[in-house]
Design an enzyme around this catalytic site. Structure first.
Site, PDB file in Angstrom:
ATOM      1  N   CYS A  71      -2.647  -3.642   1.363  1.00  0.00           N
ATOM      2  CA  CYS A  71      -3.421  -2.464   0.979  1.00  0.00           C
ATOM      3  C   CYS A  71      -2.490  -1.547   0.195  1.00  0.00           C
ATOM      4  O   CYS A  71      -1.438  -1.153   0.700  1.00  0.00           O
ATOM      5  CB  CYS A  71      -3.941  -1.749   2.229  1.00  0.00           C
ATOM      6  N   CYS A 178      -5.843  -1.962  -6.429  1.00  0.00           N
ATOM      7  CA  CYS A 178      -6.422  -2.064  -5.093  1.00  0.00           C
ATOM      8  C   CYS A 178      -6.753  -3.529  -4.883  1.00  0.00           C
ATOM      9  O   CYS A 178      -7.262  -4.190  -5.803  1.00  0.00           O
ATOM     10  CB  CYS A 178      -7.683  -1.197  -4.977  1.00  0.00           C
TER      11      CYS A 178
END
Length: 261
Positions: A71, A178
């Protein structure tokens, strides 16, 4: 049996795991989807540090020999803290692949798509300052990761069109900041054009992880038990913090589909 632990705020880290499996096919994995605390980008630094610390502690209980932070927001905010606290544990962290633009496509207009949390982080801003080509646009894609997580194609297309239309014909590079965003590459190309070049940090992370495990003699060398058509669900334990069964189903559907490409 030792495992490689991977965590993300949801199932987006499946794009990282896919690349890791390519170079480390005979390892066993624990994937932790923290949908209970998703999205991380809305939380302050203290909250994210506590969340990530708790996840690592839980993964260590699962006999993990290494941790991958899949992440970008968690990586940007918590990786240094986690490495200092767990200094004997190899912790590999994803980050936006902006340096790759500097290395391979420096002179082209570039769009960095990322979450608000990543963009506001000190780590990201140091990266941008170091490799800035002065032709870079920064786009905080608020809500996009959530739409991808839910898998609503209609809403994903609406968000992409709203966010990207103004960059059509302008940018040539897109940094996917992302881990959810590689799942919508085709949708991005529909708006920005087929000739867009994507930059994603996952393949390099996978190679780096292999190097670190080899250096520390942590590689699983049991090749005899590996087959090209092995069942991914036997190699990967999926945990979702909200116990959402739908997450697991979608996770393995994406992973099975991408592993055949």
């Amino acid at each position: 049996m030792e495992n490689i632990g991977i965590f993300d705020s949801g199932i987006g880290g499946v794009t990282v795991l896919k690349e890791i499996i390519k170079v480390l096919p005979n390892e066993n994995y624990i994937y932790y989807s923290d949908s209970k605390n998703n999205p991380y980008g809305d939380k302050n630094q203290e909250e994210i540090l506590k969340i990530c610390d708790d996840i690592v502690a839980n993964l260590l209980k699962e006999n993990c020999k290494s941790i991958v932070i899949a992440c970008n927001t968690a990586s940007a905010i918590a990786s240094s803290f986690l490495r200092e606290k767990y200094n004997d544990l190899p912790i590999i962290a994803i980050e936006p692949a902006y340096k790759m633009v500097h290395d391979y496509s420096y002179d082209k207009p570039t769009l960095i798509m990322a979450t608000k949390g990543t963009i506001e982080s000190e780590k990201f801003n140091l990266l941008l300052k170091k490799y800035n080509n002065n032709k870079t646009y920064i786009l905080p894609c608020v809500g996009l990761a959530d739409k991808i997580e839910d898998g609503n194609e209609k809403e994903i297309k609406q968000v992409l069109k709203l966010e990207l239309e103004k960059y059509r014909g302008i940018v040539k590079n897109v940094v996917l900041g992302c881990t959810h965003y590689p799942l919508v590459k085709e949708g991005i190309k529909e708006i920005l054009g087929e000739n867009i070049e994507f930059f994603d940090g996952s393949p390099r992370l996978a190679l780096h992880l292999k190097e670190i495990l080899k250096e520390k003699n942590l590689l699983n060398e049991d090749f005899e038990n590996y087959k090209n058509d092995y069942n991914l669900e036997n190699k990967i334990k999926f945990i979702d913090s909200s116990n959402d069964i739908k997450k697991e189903k979608r996770f393995f559907e994406i992973l099975e589909k991408s592993s055949k490409k």
